[in-house]
Design a protein around this motif. Structure first.
Motif, PDB file in Angstrom:
ATOM      1  N   UNK A 286      15.351   9.328  11.236  1.00 23.44           N
ATOM      2  CA  UNK A 286      14.309   9.019  12.214  1.00 23.44           C
ATOM      3  C   UNK A 286      12.936   9.436  11.695  1.00 23.44           C
ATOM      4  N   UNK A 287      12.876  10.619  11.067  1.00 19.45           N
ATOM      5  CA  UNK A 287      11.614  11.080  10.469  1.00 19.45           C
ATOM      6  C   UNK A 287      11.136  10.107   9.396  1.00 19.45           C
ATOM      7  N   UNK A 288      12.032   9.767   8.484  1.00 19.70           N
ATOM      8  CA  UNK A 288      11.666   8.888   7.368  1.00 19.70           C
ATOM      9  C   UNK A 288      11.333   7.471   7.826  1.00 19.70           C
ATOM     10  N   UNK A 289      11.958   7.030   8.917  1.00 19.23           N
ATOM     11  CA  UNK A 289      11.675   5.677   9.413  1.00 19.23           C
ATOM     12  C   UNK A 289      10.224   5.547   9.866  1.00 19.23           C
ATOM     13  N   UNK A 290       9.609   6.672  10.230  1.00 18.65           N
ATOM     14  CA  UNK A 290       8.180   6.663  10.584  1.00 18.65           C
ATOM     15  C   UNK A 290       7.299   6.971   9.376  1.00 18.65           C
ATOM     16  N   UNK A 291       7.693   7.973   8.587  1.00 17.92           N
ATOM     17  CA  UNK A 291       6.795   8.456   7.537  1.00 17.92           C
ATOM     18  C   UNK A 291       6.763   7.582   6.278  1.00 17.92           C
ATOM     19  N   UNK A 292       7.866   6.892   5.964  1.00 19.88           N
ATOM     20  CA  UNK A 292       7.862   6.029   4.778  1.00 19.88           C
ATOM     21  C   UNK A 292       6.859   4.880   4.944  1.00 19.88           C
ATOM     22  N   UNK A 293       6.926   4.082   6.051  1.00 22.22           N
ATOM     23  CA  UNK A 293       5.895   3.047   6.212  1.00 22.22           C
ATOM     24  C   UNK A 293       4.500   3.638   6.400  1.00 22.22           C
ATOM     25  N   UNK A 294       4.433   4.825   6.954  1.00 22.95           N
ATOM     26  CA  UNK A 294       3.163   5.548   7.148  1.00 22.95           C
ATOM     27  C   UNK A 294       2.493   5.824   5.798  1.00 22.95           C
ATOM     28  N   UNK A 295       3.265   6.360   4.853  1.00 22.95           N
ATOM     29  CA  UNK A 295       2.729   6.652   3.518  1.00 22.95           C
ATOM     30  C   UNK A 295       2.415   5.361   2.773  1.00 22.95           C
ATOM     31  N   UNK A 296       3.300   4.380   2.858  1.00 28.95           N
ATOM     32  CA  UNK A 296       3.101   3.111   2.158  1.00 28.95           C
ATOM     33  C   UNK A 296       1.825   2.432   2.646  1.00 28.95           C
ATOM     34  N   UNK A 297       1.636   2.381   3.961  1.00 30.93           N
ATOM     35  CA  UNK A 297       0.456   1.707   4.514  1.00 30.93           C
ATOM     36  C   UNK A 297      -0.827   2.444   4.161  1.00 30.93           C
ATOM     37  N   UNK A 298      -0.745   3.780   4.028  1.00 31.80           N
ATOM     38  CA  UNK A 298      -1.934   4.568   3.705  1.00 31.80           C
ATOM     39  C   UNK A 298      -2.419   4.355   2.278  1.00 31.80           C
ATOM     40  N   UNK A 299      -1.648   3.650   1.468  1.00 33.94           N
ATOM     41  CA  UNK A 299      -2.079   3.378   0.093  1.00 33.94           C
ATOM     42  C   UNK A 299      -3.226   2.379   0.049  1.00 33.94           C
ATOM     43  N   UNK A 300      -3.386   1.606   1.112  1.00 41.65           N
ATOM     44  CA  UNK A 300      -4.468   0.618   1.081  1.00 41.65           C
ATOM     45  C   UNK A 300      -5.221   0.478   2.404  1.00 41.65           C
ATOM     46  N   UNK A 301      -4.881   1.329   3.396  1.00 37.65           N
ATOM     47  CA  UNK A 301      -5.558   1.234   4.687  1.00 37.65           C
ATOM     48  C   UNK A 301      -5.494   2.588   5.383  1.00 37.65           C
ATOM     49  N   UNK A 302      -6.590   3.012   6.046  1.00 37.03           N
ATOM     50  CA  UNK A 302      -6.556   4.302   6.749  1.00 37.03           C
ATOM     51  C   UNK A 302      -6.753   4.136   8.266  1.00 37.03           C
ATOM     52  N   UNK A 303      -6.567   2.915   8.765  1.00 34.27           N
ATOM     53  CA  UNK A 303      -6.666   2.698  10.205  1.00 34.27           C
ATOM     54  C   UNK A 303      -5.302   2.581  10.881  1.00 34.27           C
ATOM     55  N   UNK A 304      -4.317   1.997  10.203  1.00 30.43           N
ATOM     56  CA  UNK A 304      -3.053   1.656  10.855  1.00 30.43           C
ATOM     57  C   UNK A 304      -1.794   2.400  10.398  1.00 30.43           C
ATOM     58  N   UNK A 305      -1.872   3.401   9.500  1.00 28.17           N
ATOM     59  CA  UNK A 305      -0.627   4.048   9.075  1.00 28.17           C
ATOM     60  C   UNK A 305       0.222   4.598  10.223  1.00 28.17           C
TER      61      UNK A 305
END
Length: 527
Positions: free
Chosen positions: A218-237
Motif C-alpha cells: 500500500x505504501x509503495x502503491x502511492x510512493x512509486x508513482x509519486x517519485x516517478x512523477x516528481x522526475x518531471x513535475x512538482x505539481x501532481x506527484x
C-alpha cells in the motif's frame, strides 16, 4: 540572551501542554502569546504600534483555519446524521474487515490523494471522522491521521509548497525540479518507516507484523508513482500517487493480498447496491473534483478565485479595507504599519468546496429540516474553544516573526545553524519542521525559512538543492506536531484538551522522520 528569550515561550508552551496535568490549549496558547508580546516590548524594544498591528492581523488570520475546520465539520456532521457515513463504513467493511487494511486505505492512500488536491489540513479532517465511524477510538485516530499526513505534503495543493513556497529564492526551473526529485525520494524513504509507527498508535505491533506485506504494498502503491512523477513535475506527484495508490490498495485488500487471513473476519452477507455506494461517494468525488479544478492554474478558475481587482475600497488614514471582485477581503497597513491581512473567501476551502458539497448532500440524502439544523448546531458547538486556541497560536506566530533579522523565530534558526556549521544537513529538516510547527503550513515554512536555508547552504558549502529538499521534507514532517492541525483534527473528532498528549505521541514519528532525513543527507553528500 536574545536566543534564550526567543526559545523561552516555545519551551514553556510545550511544557504546559505536555505535563501531567496539561493546561488546555485555549488557555495556554493565548497566555504564551501574551508572554511573547511582553518579551518583544521589554527585551527587544519592539514598536508598540507594530506589535499591536501584528496582534490584530494574527487574530483576524484565525478566519482561514477556523472556516476550513467549520466546513469540514459541517460535511462530516451532514454525512453522519444523514446515515451516509454508516453506509460508507459498511462498504469499507465489505472490502475488508481487516483493521490494518481499513487504516491504510483511508488514513494513508485516500488522505494522500486529498492532500495532493487540497492541502490546508483537509486530509486528516476528512479521513479521521471516517475511521472513527469504522469503530476506531478518536484520540489514536487523531494521532494516526496527523502522522500519516506528512509524506504527500511537500507536493500538496498541486505543488504549492514547492512552486510558491520557494518562489522568492530566484531559483531556476532546473533547480526546482532537482529539489522536487530529492524531496520525493527523501519523503518516500521516510514512508517506509512513519506509517508503521503511525499504525502502532491504533493497532498492536502483532497486527502490523502479520499484515506487513499489505502495508508495504500500500505504501509503495502511492510512493512509486509519486517519485516517478516528481522526475518531471512538482505539481501532481501527491495527487497522482494518491489516486493510483488508493485504487491499488482497495484492489489488494479486496483480494486479501498480504493480509493476515486469521485476523480477517467473514464479510457481511449484506449487499450494498452500487447505486447506494455511488451516492455515498459522490460528495467525496465532488470534493476532489472541485479542489482539482480550483487549484490547477492552467484551467483558469484559480485565477478567478484569486482576482484582486478592487470592487469596494475604504480608507481611514494610511489603513485601507478592500474587497476584490473575487471576494478577497483585505486590510492593508493595519494601524498605519506595514502589516496586512487577507482572506480569500472563495479560494480557502471553506465555502468552496466544503459548504457547497454539504448543501448538495441535503437533497442528495433526503435530509429533513431537523437533521440539517442538528448538523449546524453540532458544528457551531465545536468551534468556540478551538477558535480561542487558534487566535492565540496565530498571534504568537506573528509576534515571533516580528523584528526583521532580530525576529525571535529567525534568531532560533541562526542559533541552530551556528551550532552545526557544515554539519547543517543533519538538522536542516528540523528547521523546516519548526516553521510548520509555528505556522501550520509547509508553504509558509518554506517561505519563511527557505531563504535562511539557502544562505546557510551557500555559506557552509552544502549543495543548495539538497538543503532545500531537506527544508521541504522537514516542512512536511512538521505537519504532525503543528498546533493548528492538532486543534483542527481534535475539534472535528470532538476531542478536547488533548493537544499536549497528542504532541507527545506525534513527536515520536517526527524524530524518526528527522533521522531518515539526516541519513539521507549523509548518503547524498557521500555520493
Amino acid at each position: 540572551m536574545n536566543t534564550i528569550l526567543s526559545a523561552l515561550p516555545i519551551v514553556l508552551l510545550i511544557w504546559v501542554m505536555t505535563k501531567r496535568n496539561p493546561v488546555p490549549s485555549h488557555i495556554a496558547l493565548p497566555t504564551v502569546a501574551v508572554l511573547v508580546a511582553f518579551i518583544q516590548l521589554v527585551f527587544f524594544q519592539a514598536d508598540t504600534g507594530l506589535l499591536s498591528a501584528n496582534v490584530i492581523a494574527g487574530a483576524l488570520s484565525v478566519l482561514t483555519p477556523i472556516s476550513i475546520v467549520a466546513g469540514a465539520i459541517l460535511l462530516n456532521r451532514v454525512m453522519f446524521f444523514s446515515g451516509a457515513e454508516a453506509v460508507l463504513s459498511q462498504w469499507l467493511k465489505s472490502i475488508s474487515s481487516n483493521k490494518v487494511a481499513q487504516l491504510m486505505i483511508i488514513g494513508w492512500a485516500f488522505a494522500f490523494m486529498i492532500e495532493g488536491a487540497s492541502g490546508f489540513g483537509t486530509p486528516a479532517a476528512i479521513a479521521a471522522p471516517i475511521l472513527v465511524g469504522l469503530g476506531f477510538p478518536a484520540i489514536p485516530v487523531a494521532i494516526f491521521a496527523l502522522a500519516m499526513n506528512t509524506v504527500p505534503v511537500s507536493f500538496g495543493a498541486v505543488g504549492t509548497p514547492i512552486w510558491f513556497g520557494l518562489s522568492g529564492l530566484s531559483l531556476s526551473e532546473m533547480q526546482l525540479m532537482e529539489i522536487a526529485k530529492q524531496t520525493a525520494l527523501l519523503n518516500s524513504l521516510a514512508a517506509l518507516v512513519v506509517p508503521f509507527i503511525a499504525l502502532s498508535f491504533v493497532v498492536k505491533w502483532r497486527d502490523i507484523r502479520q499484515n506487513v506485506l499489505f502495508i508495504l504494498l500500500s505504501i509503495l502503491s502511492c510512493t512509486v508513482p509519486y517519485v516517478v512523477f516528481a522526475q518531471w513535475n512538482y505539481e501532481f506527484p501527491s495527487l497522482i500517487g494518491g489516486a493510483v495508490g488508493l485504487g491499488l490498495s482497495v484492489l489488494l485488500a479486496k483480494q486479501g493480498v498480504g493480509l493476515n487471513k486469521s485476523a480477517t473476519t467473514e464479510l457481511s452477507d449484506k449487499v450494498i447496491e452500487v447505486k447506494t455506494i455511488m451516492k455515498v461517494f459522490l460528495p467525496f468525488a465532488l470534493l476532489i473534483a472541485i479542489l482539482v479544478v480550483t487549484r490547477i492554474p492552467q484551467l483558469g478558475v484559480k485565477a478567478l478565485l484569486n482576482d484582486m481587482t478592487p470592487w469596494f475600497t475604504w480608507h481611514v488614514g494610511d489603513a485601507g479595507f478592500e474587497v476584490s471582485q473575487a471576494l478577497v477581503f483585505s486590510i492593508n497597513n493595519i494601524l498605519g504599519m506595514d502589516v496586512n491581512w487577507q482572506y480569500k473567501s472563495l479560494y480557502v476551502p471553506a465555502v468552496i468546496p466544503f459548504l457547497i458539497v454539504s448543501l448538495i448532500c441535503i437533497p442528495l440524502f433526503g435530509m429533513s429540516r431537523v437533521l440539517v439544523v442538528t448538523s449546524l448546531r453540532d458544528t457551531g458547538r465545536r468551534l468556540f474553544l478551538p477558535m480561542l486556541s487558534l487566535i492565540g497560536a496565530l498571534v504568537m506566530v506573528n509576534l515571533m516573526m516580528q523584528g526583521g533579522s532580530q525576529a525571535p523565530m529567525l534568531l532560533l534558526a541562526q542559533a541552530f545553524s551556528g551550532l552545526l556549521g557544515d554539519s547543517w544537513g543533519y538538522a536542516a529538516a528540523l528547521l523546516g519542521a519548526l516553521g510548520s510547527f509555528f505556522s501550520g503550513s509547509a508553504t509558509v515554512s518554506n517561505l519563511t525559512f527557505g531563504g535562511i536555508q539557502l544562505g546557510i547552504a551557500e555559506k557552509v558549502g552544502l549543495p543548495v538543492s539538497l538543503v532545500l529538499a531537506l527544508q521541504s521534507a522537514g516542512a512536511a514532517m512538521g505537519n504532525m506536531v503543528c498546533i493548528n492541525n492538532i486543534i483542527a483534527v481534535s475539534t472535528i473528532l470532538g476531542v478536547s484538551n488533548k493537544e499536549g498528549f497528542i504532541i507527545k505521541r506525534t513527536i515520536i514519528p517526527l524524530f524518526a522522520y528527522a533521522l531518515v532525513a539526516a541519513l539521507f543527507s549523509i548518503v547524498s553528500l557521500a555520493l
